[in-house]
Enzyme design. Structure first.
Site, PDB file in Angstrom:
ATOM      1  N   CYS A 137      -1.126 -13.190  -2.665  1.00  0.00           N
ATOM      2  CA  CYS A 137      -2.323 -12.902  -3.464  1.00  0.00           C
ATOM      3  C   CYS A 137      -2.109 -11.645  -4.291  1.00  0.00           C
ATOM      4  O   CYS A 137      -2.229 -10.526  -3.788  1.00  0.00           O
ATOM      5  CB  CYS A 137      -3.543 -12.733  -2.563  1.00  0.00           C
ATOM      6  SG  CYS A 137      -5.077 -12.425  -3.483  1.00  0.00           S
ATOM      7  N   CYS A 140      -5.229  -9.492  -4.615  1.00  0.00           N
ATOM      8  CA  CYS A 140      -5.503  -8.696  -3.414  1.00  0.00           C
ATOM      9  C   CYS A 140      -4.565  -7.488  -3.313  1.00  0.00           C
ATOM     10  O   CYS A 140      -4.997  -6.382  -2.986  1.00  0.00           O
ATOM     11  CB  CYS A 140      -5.342  -9.542  -2.163  1.00  0.00           C
ATOM     12  SG  CYS A 140      -6.219 -11.111  -2.160  1.00  0.00           S
ATOM     13  N   ASP A 141      -3.279  -7.697  -3.583  1.00  0.00           N
ATOM     14  CA  ASP A 141      -2.262  -6.710  -3.228  1.00  0.00           C
ATOM     15  C   ASP A 141      -1.522  -6.093  -4.408  1.00  0.00           C
ATOM     16  O   ASP A 141      -0.729  -5.169  -4.215  1.00  0.00           O
ATOM     17  CB  ASP A 141      -1.227  -7.350  -2.289  1.00  0.00           C
ATOM     18  CG  ASP A 141      -1.851  -7.856  -1.005  1.00  0.00           C
ATOM     19  OD1 ASP A 141      -2.853  -7.257  -0.562  1.00  0.00           O
ATOM     20  OD2 ASP A 141      -1.356  -8.848  -0.441  1.00  0.00           O
TER      21      ASP A 141
END
Length: 323
Positions: A137, A140-141
């Site tokens: 992701c 997300c990261d």
């Protein structure tokens, strides 16, 4: 004797969507039962640093966030059940779900929040470096790889979108694809090829993620040419596997209408499925955003949709009884 549990609101799944639905349902006096499923807490329980969930200025831990959500849901009146559903009957209300031990769950409404799982390559080196440079992701990261070299593996819309997103943080993004053309939409391909920060490696598949150092982390990806068989290596600090997701809808095939990718179809702007009284929220119906905060938002929507449905049903029953 087989145990039977009845509730006005039955929720299947205990990630951000399911627990948010439970919080709103409990506050509405519906005494929801949450069947937690095979992975209580959902995908966030396998995520370490969470930096994009509203309300926390410092980095928080995914498992801790889910523990707090569950505690809040229980505090306002939701009941948690450790069980895995193996059979459903949505042909009539109350809806009937059966756990793997034979326990029966009856719900006047059903909220499906079973989520989705990212597809992985299935390599030992990938597994050992998850959360240590290997992710599924970018949204997300990606923030953790500011100014670092990163790679995205895949050739569909998700891979191209993640590569484009990562250029917000990295000046050097490599897209690795096992074929000589992309499956992504043409407009996305045009944006990709026009971006000077992205280069594409064609006809390459990952043979190994390479980890070194202390703390142990990703330093390179070893590649195999799918045409010649030649081996090569690209040095990166972040590797993002973007080959799609599996929505957890196997249990509902033939019961609830699904789209071509097996996500549950809902009415636009709502969480209503094609079955009155059945609602879907979170990643099981959302293949675009797939974030904890959007899952929580649709969980809230599902509880409100369910509450309104029950209010209408109750009103109709009272009116019929008065005739």
């Amino acid at each position: 004797m087989t145990a039977t549990h009845s509730t006005r609101m039955l929720i299947l799944g205990s990630g951000p969507a399911g627990l948010s639905a439970a919080i709103y349902g409990a506050r509405a006096g519906l005494a929801p039962i949450v069947v937690q499923g095979i992975q209580p807490g959902g995908q966030l329980t396998t995520t370490t640093d969470v930096e994009n969930y509203p309300g926390f200025r410092e980095v928080i831990q995914g498992p801790w966030l889910m523990e707090e959500m569950q505690a809040q849901a229980e505090h306002v009146g939701a009941k948690m059940m450790w069980d895995t559903i193996v059979e459903v009957d949505l042909s009539q209300r109350p809806f009937r779900l059966i756990g793997d031990g034979g326990t029966v769950y009856l719900g006047d409404v059903l909220v499906i929040a079973t989520g989705a799982q990212a597809k992985w390559l299935g390599m030992d080196s990938e597994e050992s470096l998850k959360g240590k440079g290997v992710s599924a992701c970018a949204t997300c990261d990606g923030f953790f790889y500011r100014g670092k070299k990163v790679a995205v593996i895949g050739g569909g819309n998700t891979a191209v979108e993640e590569a484009l997103y990562l250029t917000n943080h990295s000046h050097d993004v490599t897209l690795i694809h096992r074929r000589d053309s992309l499956r992504a939409e043409k407009i996305l391909q045009e944006r990709l090829f026009a971006n000077e920060r992205i280069k594409v490696l064609w006809n390459k598949e990952v043979s190994r993620f390479v980890g070194e150092g202390e703390p142990h982390g990703l330093v390179a990806i070893e590649l195999k040419d799918t045409v010649t068989g030649d081996l090569s290596r690209v040095d990166v600090e972040g590797g993002f596997v973007a080959i799609g997701h599996h929505p957890a809808t196997e249990l509902f095939r033939g019961h609830v209408e699904l789209d071509e990718d097996h996500y549950i179809k809902v009415e636009p702007g709502s969480t209503r499925t094609n079955i009155p009284g059945v609602f879907a929220c979170g990643d099981v119906m959302d293949k675009i955003y797939r974030q904890a905060v959007t899952a929580a938002g649709t969980g809230c929507m599902a509880a409100l949709d369910a509450e309104r449905f029950l209010a209408e049903v109750d009103f109709e029953q009272v009116a019929q009884a008065a005739e």
